[in-house]
Design an enzyme around this catalytic site. Structure first.
Site, PDB file in Angstrom:
ATOM      1  N   ASP A  19       0.815  -1.226   0.000  1.00  0.00           N
ATOM      2  CA  ASP A  19       0.000   0.000   0.000  1.00  0.00           C
ATOM      3  C   ASP A  19       0.844   1.269   0.000  1.00  0.00           C
ATOM      4  OD1 ASP A  19      -2.233  -1.700   0.247  1.00  0.00           O
ATOM      5  OD2 ASP A  19      -1.933  -1.773   2.407  1.00  0.00           O
ATOM      6  N   LYS A  54       2.353   2.366  -5.121  1.00  0.00           N
ATOM      7  CA  LYS A  54       3.153   1.961  -6.289  1.00  0.00           C
ATOM      8  C   LYS A  54       2.413   2.199  -7.594  1.00  0.00           C
ATOM      9  CE  LYS A  54       3.394  -2.145  -4.485  1.00  0.00           C
ATOM     10  NZ  LYS A  54       2.911  -1.911  -3.114  1.00  0.00           N
ATOM     11  N   GLY A  92      -3.916  -4.299  -4.567  1.00  0.00           N
ATOM     12  CA  GLY A  92      -4.887  -3.289  -4.985  1.00  0.00           C
ATOM     13  C   GLY A  92      -4.124  -2.032  -5.339  1.00  0.00           C
ATOM     14  N   HIS A  93      -3.852  -1.835  -6.615  1.00  0.00           N
ATOM     15  CA  HIS A  93      -3.085  -0.660  -7.046  1.00  0.00           C
ATOM     16  C   HIS A  93      -4.048   0.413  -7.535  1.00  0.00           C
ATOM     17  CE1 HIS A  93       0.711  -3.316  -7.719  1.00  0.00           C
ATOM     18  NE2 HIS A  93       0.384  -3.157  -6.460  1.00  0.00           N
ATOM     19  N   GLN A 122       2.430  -5.788  -3.221  1.00  0.00           N
ATOM     20  CA  GLN A 122       2.691  -5.818  -1.770  1.00  0.00           C
ATOM     21  C   GLN A 122       4.013  -5.090  -1.494  1.00  0.00           C
ATOM     22  OE1 GLN A 122       1.859  -9.248  -3.131  1.00  0.00           O
ATOM     23  NE2 GLN A 122      -0.209  -8.485  -2.961  1.00  0.00           N
TER      24      GLN A 122
HETATM   25  P1  IMP Z   1      -2.495 -12.819   1.594  1.00  0.00           P
HETATM   26  O1  IMP Z   1      -1.527 -12.260   0.612  1.00  0.00           O
HETATM   27  O2  IMP Z   1      -3.922 -12.569   1.216  1.00  0.00           O
HETATM   28  O3  IMP Z   1      -2.226 -14.243   1.905  1.00  0.00           O
HETATM   29  O4  IMP Z   1      -2.291 -12.025   2.972  1.00  0.00           O
HETATM   30  C1  IMP Z   1      -1.109 -12.152   3.751  1.00  0.00           C
HETATM   31  C2  IMP Z   1      -0.740 -10.826   4.408  1.00  0.00           C
HETATM   32  O5  IMP Z   1      -0.350  -9.899   3.408  1.00  0.00           O
HETATM   33  C3  IMP Z   1      -1.900 -10.153   5.155  1.00  0.00           C
HETATM   34  O6  IMP Z   1      -1.358  -9.454   6.261  1.00  0.00           O
HETATM   35  C4  IMP Z   1      -2.447  -9.158   4.165  1.00  0.00           C
HETATM   36  O7  IMP Z   1      -3.092  -8.066   4.782  1.00  0.00           O
HETATM   37  C5  IMP Z   1      -1.162  -8.718   3.473  1.00  0.00           C
HETATM   38  N1  IMP Z   1      -1.379  -8.245   2.103  1.00  0.00           N
HETATM   39  C6  IMP Z   1      -1.591  -8.980   0.994  1.00  0.00           C
HETATM   40  N2  IMP Z   1      -1.717  -8.195  -0.083  1.00  0.00           N
HETATM   41  C7  IMP Z   1      -1.559  -6.942   0.344  1.00  0.00           C
HETATM   42  C8  IMP Z   1      -1.548  -5.676  -0.319  1.00  0.00           C
HETATM   43  O8  IMP Z   1      -1.682  -5.559  -1.541  1.00  0.00           O
HETATM   44  N3  IMP Z   1      -1.347  -4.600   0.479  1.00  0.00           N
HETATM   45  C9  IMP Z   1      -1.141  -4.697   1.811  1.00  0.00           C
HETATM   46  N4  IMP Z   1      -1.133  -5.846   2.467  1.00  0.00           N
HETATM   47  C10 IMP Z   1      -1.342  -6.965   1.739  1.00  0.00           C
END
Ligand code: IMP
Length: 441
Positions: free
Chosen positions: A17, A20, A44-45, A228
């Protein structure tokens, strides 16, 4: 830019977040190809253009610009339903660049059982929740590593898909029913739904590694877009509170089949403060009014899940760690305008543990680290109209110089608002005092 920096990799160096999407969108003009190399629809970009806001989960942010080739690499776990929804939404907004999109035949497919298992494992995990996005990311990468996965090349080949789905579903249904007490999935329903997706996506699937190799030889310029952030990296992040892919620059090679040796410019994106969604360590988290103010002013709610993000001051110990592992050459500092109006701004420069100063980011997830802050003067004006470094108030310039100095890394971009134009390209880069080059110089 000389030929040695023809390709650039843009990575988040916090917990995701970082903004990017906006940076990729701002830089895309000078490039031919934009590539996603890991993650899935958990990302989520967000890109804001005029009144329109676009949130991309799978499609590279470059899709907004006509004529740019957009690529989803083999390191991505692809949910075809989410991808098609995104393409349709773009079409509704008058953007039909689907012919510019290519998907790796080696990308693994997220299936409905991955999403169900993600939720079931979160509900019943003995070690507590990770706080995942419930997009099936972990279970899909688990299947990939266990050599059970279904790839795009299988999805678009009806016979292979039928056999693999039947084999997988038998096992996954057993897990859902016996282990988690859930309803089983119906083979025909899943099969027919995914065959429909295969029809739509088949023309977009090809060998991406070969395509990138050919385009590189033809002199094209490529942006690699990390999803991420480095602190959520499966290997280098705050394990186990991480995502299941290699989010840092180091994921690029395996996630595309393109040699990272050819990418000589890594741009690390960090917000001017810190946020995190989900569980896990966050040394500078503020559970008070200041944290609330950052959340409100920064609209810190997840682009994928809508969850409120945890907020806190900038953490230079964490950033130094991410810069080292991400091999970052220069920094883009985003959302600097969110700090408008704070009397004082704090920055963690080291941690304290049992009375001792600690300069290294901790590896064990249970360790308690208290941040030790430096306090800088804030600025009381609105900086969102600034377009040059010189337009910023002295306190904001001092804040940026402090970051560059303490991280020993130059700053090449600053973003001061949501709009595409609200970006300052540093020319020349803001260098750490006493340093001439970037991290590679
Ligand atoms: P997962 O990727 O859905 O398995 O989530 C694993 C961890 O990564 C969790 O803490 C999510 O909140 C975090 N996470 C996954 N994708 C994002 C993102 O795009 N932005 C921020 N945190 C993310």
């Amino acid at each position: 830019m000389d030929d040695s920096s023809r390709h650039v990799c843009i990575v988040g160096i916090q917990w995701g977040d970082e903004g990017k999407g906006k940076i990729v969108d701002a830089l895309t003009t000078g490039f031919d190809i934009v590539v996603r190399y890991q993650g899935g629809a958990n990302a989520g970009h967000t890109v804001k253009i005029g009144e329109d806001q676009f949130i991309f989960h799978l499609i590279p942010s470059g899709i907004l610009q006509d004529g740019k080739v957009c690529i989803i690499g083999n390191g991505v776990v692809l949910d075809p339903r989410a991808l098609i929804e995104e393409l349709d939404e773009l079409r509704r907004k008058g953007i039909d660049h689907e012919a510019n999109l290519w998907i790796s035949e080696r990308a693994h497919v997220v299936l409905p059982y991955h999403r169900l298992l993600d939720a079931a494992r979160e509900e019943s995990s003995p070690g507590g929740k990770i706080g995942t996005t419930l997009r099936g990311i972990g279970p899909c990468y688990t299947d990939k590593a266990a050599r059970l996965g279904i790839r795009m090349v299988d999805l678009i080949e009806p016979r292979a898909f039928r056999v693999l789905l039947s084999r997988n579903l038998e096992q996954k249904n057993a897990e859902l029913v016996k282990l988690f007490g859930k309803e089983p999935l119906d083979f025909d329903a899943v099969h027919d739904e995914y065959c429909g997706y295969a029809e739509r996506l088949r023309p977009r699937v090809r060998d991406i590694s070969k395509l990138l190799w050919e385009e590189e030889r033809a002199g094209k310029r490529i942006i690699f877009e990390g999803a991420q952030g480095t602190l959520l990296d499966l290997d280098l992040g705050t394990y186990p509170y991480v995502t299941s892919s290699n989010t840092s620059f180091l994921g690029l090679g395996a996630g595309t089949g393109f040699s990272p040796r050819r990418v000589s410019n890594v741009l690390g994106v960090a917000k001017a403060y810190s946020t995190r969604v989900g569980e896990g360590p966050f040394p500078t988290e503020l559970k008070d009014e200041t944290g609330e103010e950052l959340r409100r002013k920064g609209a810190e709610f997840g682009a994928t899940t809508g969850r409120p993000r945890r907020c806190g001051w900038l953490d230079l110990v964490a950033l130094r760690y991410a810069i080292r592992y991400g091999d970052v050459d220069s920094l883009a500092i985003t959302k600097l305008d969110v700090l408008d109006g704070f009397d004082r701004i704090k920055v963690a420069t080291r941690y304290l543990q049992g009375g001792q100063q600690v300069d290294e980011f901790p590896t064990a997830s249970g360790e308690e680290h208290r941040p030790d802050y430096d306090t800088l003067p804030g600025w009381r004006c609105d900086i969102s109209g600034s377009r040059r470094f010189e337009d910023l108030p002295p306190e904001a310039r001092r804040y940026l110089q402090f970051i560059a100095d303490r991280l020993d890394t130059p700053i090449s971009m600053v973003s001061v608002g949501k709009e595409r134009e609200a970006t300052i390209s540093m020319d020349p880069w803001l260098r750490p005092r006493g340093r001439q080059g970037g991290n590679r110089a």
